[in-house]
Structures are given as structure tokens and as C-alpha cells.
Design an enzyme around this catalytic site. Structure first.
Site, PDB file in Angstrom:
ATOM      1  CE  LYS A  74      -4.018   2.337   2.562  1.00  0.00           C
ATOM      2  NZ  LYS A  74      -4.797   2.440   3.648  1.00  0.00           N
TER       3      LYS A  74
ATOM      4  NE  ARG B 187      -5.746   9.292   3.322  1.00  0.00           N
ATOM      5  CZ  ARG B 187      -4.490   9.397   3.311  1.00  0.00           C
ATOM      6  NH1 ARG B 187      -4.125  10.602   3.520  1.00  0.00           N
ATOM      7  NH2 ARG B 187      -3.836   8.343   3.250  1.00  0.00           N
TER       8      ARG B 187
ATOM      9  CE  LYS C 272      -3.692   7.987   7.112  1.00  0.00           C
ATOM     10  NZ  LYS C 272      -4.780   7.040   6.475  1.00  0.00           N
TER      11      LYS C 272
ATOM     12  CD  GLU D  13       5.911  -3.915   3.855  1.00  0.00           C
ATOM     13  OE1 GLU D  13       5.825  -5.153   4.082  1.00  0.00           O
ATOM     14  OE2 GLU D  13       6.239  -2.962   4.096  1.00  0.00           O
TER      15      GLU D  13
ATOM     16  CE  LYS E 291      -6.091   1.944  -0.268  1.00  0.00           C
ATOM     17  NZ  LYS E 291      -6.246   1.715   0.740  1.00  0.00           N
TER      18      LYS E 291
ATOM     19  CB  SER F 288     -11.671   7.342  -3.379  1.00  0.00           C
ATOM     20  OG  SER F 288     -10.185   7.561  -2.919  1.00  0.00           O
TER      21      SER F 288
ATOM     22  CE1 TYR G   5     -15.168   3.100  -2.512  1.00  0.00           C
ATOM     23  CE2 TYR G   5     -13.014   4.025  -3.656  1.00  0.00           C
ATOM     24  CZ  TYR G   5     -13.309   3.668  -2.914  1.00  0.00           C
ATOM     25  OH  TYR G   5     -12.636   3.337  -1.538  1.00  0.00           O
TER      26      TYR G   5
HETATM   27  C1  PBG Z   1      -7.165   3.478   5.652  1.00  0.00           C
HETATM   28  C2  PBG Z   1      -7.771   2.991   3.729  1.00  0.00           C
HETATM   29  C3  PBG Z   1      -8.206   3.214   2.947  1.00  0.00           C
HETATM   30  C4  PBG Z   1      -8.030   3.820   1.657  1.00  0.00           C
HETATM   31  C5  PBG Z   1      -8.335   2.551   2.246  1.00  0.00           C
HETATM   32  N1  PBG Z   1      -8.372   1.968   3.953  1.00  0.00           N
HETATM   33  C6  PBG Z   1      -7.061   5.677   3.200  1.00  0.00           C
HETATM   34  C7  PBG Z   1      -5.855   5.860   3.919  1.00  0.00           C
HETATM   35  O1  PBG Z   1      -5.122   5.287   3.686  1.00  0.00           O
HETATM   36  O2  PBG Z   1      -5.434   7.017   4.438  1.00  0.00           O
HETATM   37  C8  PBG Z   1      -8.591   3.852   0.560  1.00  0.00           C
HETATM   38  C9  PBG Z   1      -9.145   4.084  -0.334  1.00  0.00           C
HETATM   39  C10 PBG Z   1      -9.164   5.070  -1.237  1.00  0.00           C
HETATM   40  O3  PBG Z   1      -9.233   5.424  -1.603  1.00  0.00           O
HETATM   41  O4  PBG Z   1     -10.134   4.493  -1.947  1.00  0.00           O
HETATM   42  N2  PBG Z   1      -6.239   2.160   6.347  1.00  0.00           N
END
Ligand code: PBG
Length: 333
Positions: A198, A208, A224, A240, A255, A281, A320
Site C-alpha cells: 500500500k 478520506r 502517512k 512486503e 493499492k 477513490s 467503486y
Molecule cells: C485506511 C484506508 C484508506 C483506504 C482504504 N483503507 C485510506 C488511507 O490509507 O488513508 C483508501 C481507499 C480509497 O482511496 O479508495 N487505512
């Protein structure tokens, strides 16, 4: 002119193209993410994600039934927690009556055949919006303390009947700790879908907004990068992934998806576990935004984006677009 190899022969008409097509996206490849809110009979639009709504638990159950009828067999749940329930340690994540737990119980009783995935991470529950517990100075997420909490959180989700726990926090050692916690509690049939790879991505912005973790942080640009991966890194993705295989993950995830197709292929080639990719998203929002401007065709771009992720090597795609894609399939037969 003498040209012996004419690849165009295989593109001559739709039937030939269908016969030689190498990849397909079926409704059963797709996982629909769902945003849950408390209350009954309510839906809320999300500005940056056209067509996606936050739903109360009763609406989630209706949605689950629709999705099954369309051939979609899995959903991923994301709770939008009221700010009064958030604190610095994300303690609401451990409340066995919290919103996501109630959603899991409801979904597993109204749609038992729907496979339910729940995120394991603290960001929906923390006032600062980070995925874990901060050090006393508030400058870093503490790894081991966070992992202890995540293992308990995963057990509570599993006890509520979730099919998959999906750690999305990127702490070190969490897959092993979660597996041990589940096994010690006799929950040997709960699977772990690891967000193994990720990236610290700008494409999470609209998500968010949707869960309100941006609001808790007071900014959309929550950094993050001390736990999520550097977008520049490829070898690290394999490292990982292999760590999570060794620690007992049942399936891996990359992701975001579209901007990281090379990584999907690398992980596909380096491991033997089923592979998921999350079309996040921001990938969804950018296709919608361009379509709204009249600059891209929404349906064609949607379909091509999903096909590209499949072709890169993903077995399943969190998107989505799941419901809209599957309704398109059922209309055209
Ligand atoms: C949280 C999480 C996130 C997403 C899924 N789980 C956001 C983040 O890490 O800030 C993102 C999903 C998306 O953007 O559609 N741990």
C-alpha cells in the site's frame, strides 16, 4: 506486397476479437466498497465520489441483495464514525457493538452468501486520522502498540462473522500477530486479505472525505509516509509481499491499482497467493471528473481501467465501479 504475419486478421470483426480476447472482467471478480453510517433509512452523497453514497445498515442490506443479484459476491465495509466516538487511540475500534460490527452481523444474516471484508486499521476511529497509535510526542505511529490493538480488533471482527479481515495499516509484523490472535481464539476459518503493498498515495483524497479521516486531521493531505510505501519503490513491494506470505496471509493486495500496474504484475509473478488490486477513490474520481467535463467517455474508460488491472495480474478488484459495471453486464446479457 507479401506480408506473412498480419495480426489485423484477428481483429477483423467482433466475433474473432471475442474468440482471441485474453482477459475478461466478470462481476464475480469485483468487490464493492461500502461506506456505513449510523441511523436508519438514510443515504448521504459524497461530493468527490459521484454515485457513491454513505448508507445506514438497513440500506447496506438492501445494497447487498442488489449486488448479489448482479453477480457481485463480495463487499468491503468502511465505517464513517461520528467524531464524538473518536479519540487519540481509536478505542471505538475495540467496541464489540461498534458500527462496523453491527453492519457485519446484519449483512451476514440478510445476505449470508455475500463475502464480507472489513478493514483492520485505526484511521476511522482516531481523532488525528492516522492508522495507528501515536507516540507521546504525537510525531510517529508506534508500530508494536498498534499491532497489539489491530490483533484484538481483527479478533472482534472475526467473532462478528466477517469472512476476511483486511489489514490496511502497513505496520510491520501485523499479519503474523493477527493470524496468531485469530488462531488462539479458534477463528481458523477467518481469512486475511493483506494490504501488503500500500503506497502513500495522493489518490486516497476522496476516500478520506468519505470516511471523515481528512476532517479529523484537519487537512486532506494527511501524511502517512512513515508507514505506507514510497511510490518510487518496486523491489520493496516484493519484499512486503513475501513477508506477508510468510506470516500467513491468504491473499495479497496492491493499492492503488491503475498507477501501479507494474507492481501488480511483479507481485503476481513473485508469489502464488490470490492477488487483489484496489482501484482507489482518486482513480474513480478522476475518471468521473473527466467524463463530467466531456473529455472522456465514462463507461469506456471505466471498462478499460478495470481490464488493465485484470491484465496486469489481479484476480479480484476492489472498485467503486463494481455495481455500475455489473449492471452494465446484466443489461447487455
Ligand atoms: C485506511 C484506508 C484508506 C483506504 C482504504 N483503507 C485510506 C488511507 O490509507 O488513508 C483508501 C481507499 C480509497 O482511496 O479508495 N487505512
Amino acid at each position: 506486397m507479401r506480408i506473412r504475419q498480419r495480426p489485423r486478421r484477428l481483429r477483423k470483426d467482433a466475433s474473432i476479437r471475442a474468440l482471441v480476447r485474453e482477459n475478461h472482467v466478470d462481476a464475480s471478480d469485483l468487490i464493492q466498497p461500502l461506506f456505513v453510517i449510523d441511523g436508519t433509512g438514510k443515504t448521504e452523497a459524497i461530493d468527490s465520489m459521484p454515485g457513491v453514497e454513505r448508507l445506514t445498515i438497513d440500506k447496506i442490506c438492501e445494497k447487498g441483495q442488489n449486488l448479489l443479484e448482479l453477480g457481485i459476491r463480495a463487499v468491503a465495509l468502511f465505517p464513517c464514525v461520528e467524531s464524538s466516538l473518536k479519540d487519540a487511540e481509536g478505542s471505538e475500534s475495540l467496541n464489540p457493538q461498534n458500527l462496523v460490527i453491527r453492519s457485519i452481523r446484519a449483512l451476514k444474516s440478510c445476505c449470508p452468501e455475500l463475502s464480507v471484508i472489513a478493514d483492520v486499521a485505526l484511521d476511522p476511529y482516531t481523532t488525528h486520522g492516522h492508522d495507528g497509535i501515536l507516540n507521546p510526542e504525537g510525531t510517529r505511529v508506534m508500530n508494536d502498540r498498534t499491532v497489539e490493538t489491530l490483533a484484538v480488533m481483527a479478533r472482534i471482527l472475526a467473532e462478528a462473522g466477517v469472512d476476511w479481515v483486511a489489514p490496511s495499516d502497513m505496520m510491520d509484523g501485523r499479519i503474523g500477530a493477527i493470524r496468531d490472535g485469530l488462531d488462539d481464539a479458534g477463528l481458523v476459518n477467518t481469512s486475511i486479505l493483506s494490504y501488503a503493498v500500500k503506497y502513500a498515495s495522493a489518490y486516497y483524497g476522496p476516500f478520506r472525505d468519505a470516511v471523515g479521516s481528512a476532517r479529523s486531521a484537519g487537512t486532506r493531505l494527511l501524511d502517512k509516509s512513515t508507514y505506507q510505501m514510497d511510490p518510487a519503490n518496486r523491489r520493496e513491494a516484493i519484499r512486503e509481499s513475501i513477508l506477508d506470505v510468510e506470516q500467513g496471509a491468504d491473499a495479497l493486495m496492491v493499492k492503488p491499482a491503475g498507477p501501479y500496474l507494474d507492481i501488480i504484475r511483479e507481485v503476481r509473478n513473485a508469489t502464488h497467493l490470490p492477488l487483489a488490486a484496489y482501484q482507489v477513490s482518486g482513480e474513480y474520481a478522476q475518471i468521473h471528473a473527466a467524463a463530467k467535463m466531456g473529455w472522456l467517455d465514462l463507461i469506456k474508460t471505466r471498462d478499460e481501467s478495470l481490464l488493465a488491472i485484470k491484465r496486469a495480474g489481479a484476480d479480484m478488484i476492489l472498485t467503486y465501479f463494481a455495481e455500475s459495471y455489473a449492471s452494465g453486464l446484466s443489461q447487455t446479457g
